[in-house]
Design an enzyme around this catalytic site. Structure first.
Site, PDB file in Angstrom:
ATOM      1  N   ILE A   1     -12.125 -42.745  -7.492  1.00  0.00           N
ATOM      2  CA  ILE A   1     -13.213 -43.719  -7.643  1.00  0.00           C
ATOM      3  C   ILE A   1     -13.281 -44.290  -9.066  1.00  0.00           C
ATOM      4  CG2 ILE A   1     -15.099 -42.127  -8.263  1.00  0.00           C
ATOM      5  CD1 ILE A   1     -16.824 -43.685  -6.157  1.00  0.00           C
TER       6      ILE A   1
ATOM      7  N   ASP B   1     -18.012 -36.002 -10.799  1.00  0.00           N
ATOM      8  CA  ASP B   1     -18.854 -36.148 -11.998  1.00  0.00           C
ATOM      9  C   ASP B   1     -17.999 -35.988 -13.263  1.00  0.00           C
ATOM     10  OD1 ASP B   1     -21.099 -36.340 -13.593  1.00  0.00           O
ATOM     11  OD2 ASP B   1     -21.936 -34.385 -13.044  1.00  0.00           O
TER      12      ASP B   1
END
Ligand code: AR6
Length: 183
Positions: free
Chosen positions: A16, A39
């Protein structure tokens, strides 16, 4: 139910942090101070300014941490994406239904992206990694949220970015089932 929303939804396998979209969603934790999984990847790719921006969000808006299902926006810094929308998915628990919290992550991210004029937004599979949410149940929630909310944001294109082909295939199966039963 209308299926026009399906034209606004795409999915792919990949990282991503590489996507050239207006905003990507981060599956963060309450602290907003970074972590593992997606994250960690987002913080590494965005650079240290992201952590500083997250500290500012904590100071100014969420001194006790970002609650489950809530969202906060920062710039994307060194990412190709202009913004990062941080959200906290629920930690899966067999004995407690937290589906509304996972739905909130998606629903509120869509609204925040639209508020900032985004026309492209990418999500990871929130809560399905370290937080242990069963993939199929999560995929069903994603489909329902998209069916209910995408018609409100006709300019928005959403990409679900899975980290493995197996996840993309599993999502496809759920999507096919949901769209078959809602046609
Ligand atoms: N691009 C796309 N998807 C990814 C990437 C990537 N670069 N890296 C991992 N995934 P997780 P959670 C997938 O564990 O379950 C962190 O420590 C991964 O395969 O990142 O919501 C936070 O700080 C999985 O399908 O998020 C929190 O403490 C999906 O992203 C906690 O993990 C989500 O997995 C949040 O756990």
């Amino acid at each position: 139910m209308s299926t026009a929303w399906t034209n606004q939804l795409n999915w792919m396998t990949g990282d991503i942090t590489r996507l050239e979209v207006d905003a990507i969603v981060n599956a963060a934790n309450h602290s907003l101070m970074g972590g593992g999984g997606v994250d960690g990847a987002i913080h590494r790719a965005a650079g240290p300014e992201l952590l500083e921006a997250c500290k500012k969000v904590r100071r100014e808006h969420w001194p006790d941490g970002l609650p489950d299902g809530e969202v906060a926006l920062t710039p994307g810094f060194s990412l190709p994406a202009r913004y990062v929308i941080h959200t906290v998915g629920p930690v899966y628990a067999k004995t407690k239904d937290k589906s509304h919290l996972l739905a909130n992550c998606y629903r509120k991210s869509l609204a925040l992206a639209a508020d900032h004029g985004c026309t492209s937004l990418a999500f990871p599979a929130i809560s399905t990694g370290i937080y242990g949410y069963p993939f199929e149940a999560a995929a069903r929630i994603v489909c329902n949220v998209m069916a209910e909310n995408l018609p409100n944001y006709p300019e928005l294109q959403v990409t679900l970015c899975f980290f493995s082909d197996a996840d993309a295939r599993a999502f496809q199966a759920v999507f096919d089932e949901v769209t078959r039963t809602t046609e």
